[in-house]
Write an enzyme that holds these catalytic residues in place. Structure first.
Site, PDB file in Angstrom:
ATOM      1  N   LYS A  58      -3.747   7.777   8.114  1.00 16.10           N
ATOM      2  CA  LYS A  58      -3.023   6.704   8.749  1.00 16.10           C
ATOM      3  C   LYS A  58      -3.544   7.049  10.348  1.00 16.10           C
ATOM      4  CE  LYS A  58       1.928   5.028   9.498  1.00 16.10           C
ATOM      5  NZ  LYS A  58       3.343   5.437   9.174  1.00 16.10           N
TER       6      LYS A  58
ATOM      7  N   SER B  11       5.790   1.319   7.256  1.00 15.68           N
ATOM      8  CA  SER B  11       4.686   1.066   8.201  1.00 15.68           C
ATOM      9  C   SER B  11       3.308   1.866   7.753  1.00 15.68           C
ATOM     10  CB  SER B  11       4.955   1.754   9.672  1.00 15.68           C
ATOM     11  OG  SER B  11       4.924   3.234   9.216  1.00 15.68           O
TER      12      SER B  11
ATOM     13  N   SER C  59       8.671   4.888   5.571  1.00 18.13           N
ATOM     14  CA  SER C  59       7.535   4.272   5.849  1.00 18.13           C
ATOM     15  C   SER C  59       6.284   4.849   4.893  1.00 18.13           C
ATOM     16  CB  SER C  59       7.059   4.670   7.277  1.00 18.13           C
ATOM     17  OG  SER C  59       7.607   3.580   8.102  1.00 18.13           O
TER      18      SER C  59
END
Lengths: 475, 95
Positions: free
Chosen positions: A71, A147, A171
């Site tokens: 990420k 997210s 997330s």
């Protein structure tokens, strides 16, 4: 197809000499070339560097030669770490490795590809990325969740073997649920946060998104452990999270919170979770209805505490030391204000404003301290329930993945959908999302996730129950 | 409490220079969110201790031992303006 394989498959294939790490990196690169133009899971990738690492990979190591997507809010030395924000785009290359990157490298893994996210991890749809919107690989008109939407979409779309995400209010778990993959949030303090760009420090945890529960446990084995660079990192021994993972659920007491199942659930989600409950009961688990009476206060509590912490954490983005500095500067104040105005997107600004408001003079006690007290009540709810049961099962998200753009201009509606995932962050407990069926919507089969939550530091129980369900589901 | 939201005051505190359009867009959205979080006021929390963290982890200082830190060169590469081994900023103190 090598891109569809699990970490466990790769380890076996490497040891037998069926294929090499370079073969895997090349296959992933090809599938990214072919499919990521539509899915948009990645912000960037350095194939040459990954191939070089693959050529030197020591496959005898725990994750030897296994490519992992990262990420883009985790620092990898020499690479951009954009947080999907214009504030860091182009201007910033990480001067150091996050602790978990050093751990991955020491375990032989190959970081490959930087996954898209909601800007600074603020959002549940990956629509708030300032680069591009990631699409759900199961239906390109829908969100992948967020997210960690890029991380979930690349694993779900077979553009990665596994990925790392971060989970502040769901997330990792919510996008895993929407993309049909496994997503695990470890107990708070298990995994170092050093080098993860902070959103809400008391809630953030890094964790894996994978194609199987066993893979998630294997990755957690590498990620977990004390780090002197993170003062909230626990000084405790890290167990082997794969141990006992196949022991099943016979004799386990599993709680089902009535507040979750009585809530406003999509019928297919309710049905999928209920059939998982029945299947686990058939396997010998004792199912107990439990109550988490403060559930309805989770969203308001979270949307005070998380923005408050975010407004404080994001004050470091001031245009002084790194990232965007506005050219429209007359003095220090205009440098701060203009650099931040130019660099941040709408959702980040909204949360900074909300956080600043609840921390401001006159409101601090009424909002921030009050929310911290309600957090205590929410934690006590779990403590009481876990005196009776070994684990809790619940939905991850009230609905399957929604259409892109559906909640535009209505942030509260978006926040309310976080209802089932937020509590684990507020209470610091481990939780996982594991695939448990699909909903037929508009001719597409949209994945549904089952959430397993365990007592604080009982991460192994969570893996064990999730694996038991996974084995039943795969049959 | 949401009626009291003075967005320009909050933006100033947050060091955000909002455009007029942003202020107009955010104000009703924030008022709606604040009305929602106001629901906590119905809970009686007297006698309840606040939790800043989920686990009893407090700032634990490391041993004060010298170690390798980031080099000035690596920081120079990411600083917006860097002169004489220092980050350069606009004048802070009036002459």
């Amino acid at each position: 197809m090598l891109n569809t394989k699990t970490i466990t498959d790769l380890k076996e294939g490497y040891s037998k000499g069926d294929f090499t790490p370079a073969d895997v990196v090349k296959t992933l690169d090809k599938s990214i070339e072919e499919k990521d133009g539509e899915i948009n899971a990645f912000i960037s990738r350095d194939t040459e560097q990954a191939l070089e690492a693959a050529s030197k990979a020591d496959t005898s190591l725990p994750l030897g030669g296994v490519p992992i997507a990262i990420k883009d809010n985790i620092n990898v030395i020499g690479e951009p770490c954009t947080c999907a924000s214009q504030f860091l785009k182009g201007a910033y290359k990480a001067p150091y490795n996050a602790t978990i990157i050093n751990k991955l490298l020491a375990a032989g893994a190959i970081p490959f590809g930087r996954a898209n996210l909601d800007e600074f991890a603020m959002g549940s749809s990956t629509e708030n990325s300032s680069f591009h919107k990631t699409k759900n690989p199961h239906d390109l008109s829908r969100i992948p969740g967020g997210s960690s939407g890029g991380s979930a979409a690349c694993v779900g779309g077979d553009l990665a073997i596994a990925a790392l995400g971060s989970d502040t209010g769901g997330s990792i778990r919510q996008p895993a649920s929407h993309c049909g993959v496994v997503g695990f949030k470890p107990s708070y303090g298990r995994v170092s946060r050093y080098g993860l760009v902070a959103f809400a420090s008391s809630l953030d945890q890094i964790g894996p998104l994978t194609k199987s529960v066993t893979d998630a446990a294997l990755l957690t084995n590498v990620l977990a452990g004390h780090d002197p660079m993170d003062s909230t990192s626990l000084k405790i021994e890290t167990p082997d999270f794969t141990q006992g993972i196949n022991d099943g659920v016979a004799g386990k007491k599993i709680g089902v919170p009535k507040e979750y199942m009585d809530g406003d659930l999509h019928p297919a989600v309710k049905e999928a979770v209920q059939s998982a409950i029945k299947a686990l009961e058939k396997e010998g688990a004792e199912i107990v209805e439990v109550s988490l009476p403060h559930t309805k206060y989770c969203v308001p509590t979270y949307y005070i505490l998380a923005p408050a912490e975010a407004s404080s954490n994001l004050s470091r983005f001031d245009g002084v030391r790194y990232g965007n500095r506005s050219t429209d500067v007359t003095d220090v104040l205009s440098m701060y204000e203009n650099s931040r105005e130019e660099g941040f997107g709408s959702e980040v600004k909204r949360r900074i404003l909300l956080g600043t408001y609840v921390l401001s003079s006159g409101y601090y006690d009424a909002y921030y301290i009050k929310a911290q007290k309600v957090r205590t009540l929410i934690m006590q709810d779990f403590t009481k329930v876990f005196q009776v049961v070994d684990a809790i099962i619940a939905p991850v998200s009230p609905d399957p993945a929604r259409k892109i753009g559906e909640n535009d201009g209505d942030p509260l509606k978006e926040y309310l959908a976080d209802i089932f995932t937020i509590a684990a962050n507020l209470a610091g407990i481990p939780a996982i999302s594991v695939p448990c069926g699909t909903a037929s919507v508009d001719g597409k089969e949209l994945p549904i996730g089952l959430q397993v939550l365990g007592p604080y530091l009982e991460d192994q129980t969570v893996f064990q129950v999730a694996r038991a369900w996974e084995a039943l589901y795969q049959d | 409490m949401s009626d009291n939201l003075d967005i320009s005051h909050v933006a100033r505190l947050a060091r955000l220079k909002l455009s007029e359009e942003e202020a107009a867009e955010f104000t009703p959205q924030l008022q709606t969110i604040i009305s929602h979080i106001d629901s906590l006021s119905e809970l009686d929390v007297s006698g309840v201790e606040p939790s800043a963290h989920s686990s009893p982890v407090f700032a634990i200082p490391r041993l004060d031992e010298p170690g390798v830190s980031l080099s000035q060169e690596s920081l120079e590469q990411i600083a917006p303006a860097f002169t004489q081994e220092q980050v350069r900023v606009p004048r802070v103190v009036e002459s």
